[in-house]
Design an enzyme around this catalytic site. Structure first.
Site, PDB file in Angstrom:
ATOM      1  N   CYS A  95       0.838  -1.196   0.000  1.00 41.64           N
ATOM      2  CA  CYS A  95       0.000   0.000   0.000  1.00 41.64           C
ATOM      3  C   CYS A  95       0.878   1.253   0.000  1.00 41.64           C
ATOM      4  CB  CYS A  95      -0.915  -0.003   1.233  1.00 41.64           C
ATOM      5  SG  CYS A  95      -1.914   1.482   1.422  1.00 41.64           S
ATOM      6  N   CYS A 146      -0.145   6.128   7.003  1.00 48.82           N
ATOM      7  CA  CYS A 146      -1.320   5.649   7.733  1.00 48.82           C
ATOM      8  C   CYS A 146      -0.948   4.997   9.062  1.00 48.82           C
ATOM      9  CB  CYS A 146      -2.092   4.660   6.864  1.00 48.82           C
ATOM     10  SG  CYS A 146      -3.463   3.852   7.704  1.00 48.82           S
ATOM     11  N   CYS A 150      -8.449   0.511   0.622  1.00 51.85           N
ATOM     12  CA  CYS A 150      -7.691  -0.043   1.746  1.00 51.85           C
ATOM     13  C   CYS A 150      -7.544  -1.540   1.523  1.00 51.85           C
ATOM     14  CB  CYS A 150      -8.410   0.221   3.072  1.00 51.85           C
ATOM     15  SG  CYS A 150      -7.573  -0.507   4.509  1.00 51.85           S
ATOM     16  N   GLN A 155     -16.717  -9.031  15.868  1.00 59.85           N
ATOM     17  CA  GLN A 155     -15.371  -9.258  15.348  1.00 59.85           C
ATOM     18  C   GLN A 155     -15.276  -8.780  13.907  1.00 59.85           C
ATOM     19  OE1 GLN A 155     -12.733 -10.270  16.931  1.00 59.85           O
ATOM     20  NE2 GLN A 155     -13.396 -11.444  18.707  1.00 59.85           N
ATOM     21  N   TYR A 195     -18.415 -10.372  28.464  1.00 60.57           N
ATOM     22  CA  TYR A 195     -18.131  -9.488  27.328  1.00 60.57           C
ATOM     23  C   TYR A 195     -18.692 -10.135  26.048  1.00 60.57           C
ATOM     24  CZ  TYR A 195     -14.669  -7.925  30.779  1.00 60.57           C
ATOM     25  OH  TYR A 195     -14.047  -7.512  31.915  1.00 60.57           O
ATOM     26  N   GLU A 240     -22.914  -8.323  28.917  1.00 67.99           N
ATOM     27  CA  GLU A 240     -22.317  -7.295  28.065  1.00 67.99           C
ATOM     28  C   GLU A 240     -22.846  -5.931  28.497  1.00 67.99           C
ATOM     29  OE1 GLU A 240     -20.509  -4.969  25.648  1.00 67.99           O
ATOM     30  OE2 GLU A 240     -20.093  -7.107  25.343  1.00 67.99           O
ATOM     31  N   ASP A 267     -13.827 -12.725  26.640  1.00 70.17           N
ATOM     32  CA  ASP A 267     -13.161 -12.075  25.508  1.00 70.17           C
ATOM     33  C   ASP A 267     -13.097 -10.583  25.827  1.00 70.17           C
ATOM     34  OD1 ASP A 267     -12.166 -11.266  23.101  1.00 70.17           O
ATOM     35  OD2 ASP A 267     -13.818 -12.016  21.880  1.00 70.17           O
ATOM     36  N   CYS A 315      -6.988 -10.191  22.917  1.00 62.95           N
ATOM     37  CA  CYS A 315      -6.437  -9.419  21.798  1.00 62.95           C
ATOM     38  C   CYS A 315      -5.173  -8.671  22.232  1.00 62.95           C
ATOM     39  CB  CYS A 315      -7.475  -8.445  21.247  1.00 62.95           C
ATOM     40  SG  CYS A 315      -8.070  -7.233  22.445  1.00 62.95           S
TER      41      CYS A 315
END
Length: 384
Positions: free
Chosen positions: A11, A17, A94, A217, A246, A267, A313, A340
């Protein structure tokens, strides 16, 4: 190594970016780097299985967050927010976003200029549009737009909406959202401009309806792999009562409902919980219950709910000590931790390991190719 030294980013916005931090690496090397990070940070807790990559790692994002600003040379531009300098890098494409989402960019710019819709200035409280979230449903192809604006009013005339729909007929809903604060987040929903406020997506052969402002996700293909791996390694059975902390729009809990006696989803995002309840009805799931609450608080106040499995999560910050303590008070026999952020994961594994839990499985799933994002599954068992 020589091949890597000659490898060029795909890219031309790579250096400006900074969204794809690993674009200077070939994909196999990206996977090796991520796997090494996981092993280095949590390999002491258990064996780490090889990371699961993608066959085709481009155009995987089903969500695009588009920001606007005025440019002296080019007028209004649309692009990606760069948190490092609070700037916006203009884009018309993108490589990691779904092509149908990026195809909407020039249409939006053209219409906003034509209808004199200007970017919002948080310091002067002038202008109108802040950003637009474009989300596409997996397999259905349905697209949702969330317009986030700085003034609590609707300036999108019917002619604007009709022109947008004519150019992109797979747009199935458009929602207006208000936020005049400096902080970038989804604020108060004002109204639905088109459709019913939701789009359909498919995972695991089940149908899910999601709002454009609900958590979901961003990599649909890898989500199926992520969740199926996590649930398989959790050894679920029909006697299990599972807490899905979550839980977002309820996807993993609804999929797990076929395997367990009962699921409790928690949640704090009210839009996500509304979606989760609807999704349970759509898929005829009767052994699941959803609560709109902070997961930490819920776990503290419901330690007698009978859950023996906890699936969590959490956000990048990981789990709080109070949440982890609640797992211990529950005396949950198994914990499925989807992370994550491998740093907060390592911290939380250390905390749980000192309180009678042992990691028995760990594996990365590459949810964010070309970025430093690392998604990891760890399954823990109570040992005493």
């Amino acid at each position: 190594m020589d091949n890597q030294a000659n490898f060029k980013p795909l890219c031309d916005k790579y250096r400006k970016c900074s969204g794809c931090q690993l674009q200077n690496m070939e994909y196999e090397r990206q996977l090796a780097w991520k796997n090494a990070q996981i092993k280095r940070k949590i390999g002491s807790f258990c064996k780490v299985e090889p990371i699961i990559g993608m066959d085709y790692p481009n155009n995987y994002r089903n969500k695009l967050n588009l920001f606007f600003k005025n440019s002296k040379s080019n007028g209004m531009i649309a692009g990606i927010y760069q948190s490092a300098n609070e700037g916006i890098v203009g884009i018309d494409d993108c490589m990691i976003c779904d092509k149908q989402t990026t195809e909407i960019i020039p249409t939006l710019l053209k219409l906003m200029k034509s209808f004199k819709i200007k970017p919002y200035n948080t310091d002067e409280h002038t202008g109108y549009i802040r950003n637009v979230i474009i989300r596409k449903g997996n397999k259905t192809g349905e697209i949702a737009l969330l317009f986030i604006v700085g003034k609590k009013e609707n300036r999108f005339k019917p002619a604007f909406i009709n022109a947008l729909l004519k150019s992109h007929p797979n747009i199935k809903t458009i929602v207006l959202n208000f936020n005049d604060a400096k902080r970038l987040y989804n604020g108060e929903r004002i109204e639905i401009l088109y459709g019913n406020g939701k789009i359909a997506t498919e995972l695991y052969g089940k149908t899910f309806r999601i709002s454009p402002d609900a958590f979901c996700q961003v990599n649909s293909a890898q989500t199926e792999i992520l969740y199926s791996t996590a649930l398989d390694k959790a050894d679920l059975n029909k006697n299990d009562v599972m807490i899905d902390a979550y839980c977002g729009s309820g996807t993993i809990g609804i999929v797990a409902s076929d395997k367990v006696k009962r699921v409790i989803g928690v949640e704090i995002n009210s839009f996500s919980i509304a979606d989760a309840k609807e999704n349970a009805q759509i898929n005829n799931v009767n052994n699941i219950e959803f609560f709109c609450d902070d997961s930490e608080r819920f776990m503290q106040q419901n330690t007698d709910c009978g859950a023996n499995v906890v699936v969590t999560d959490p956000p990048r910050a990981g789990c709080s000590k109070k949440f982890l303590d609640a797992i211990c008070i529950l005396s949950a026999q198994r914990v499925v931790y989807i992370s994550c952020n491998v740093d907060s994961l390592a911290r939380d594994l250390s905390y749980l390991s000192k309180r009678g839990y042992k990691a028995k499985f760990a594996q990365g799933v590459d949810m964010f190719p070309f970025t430093k994002g690392i998604e990891t599954i760890v399954v823990l068992e109570k040992t005493n």
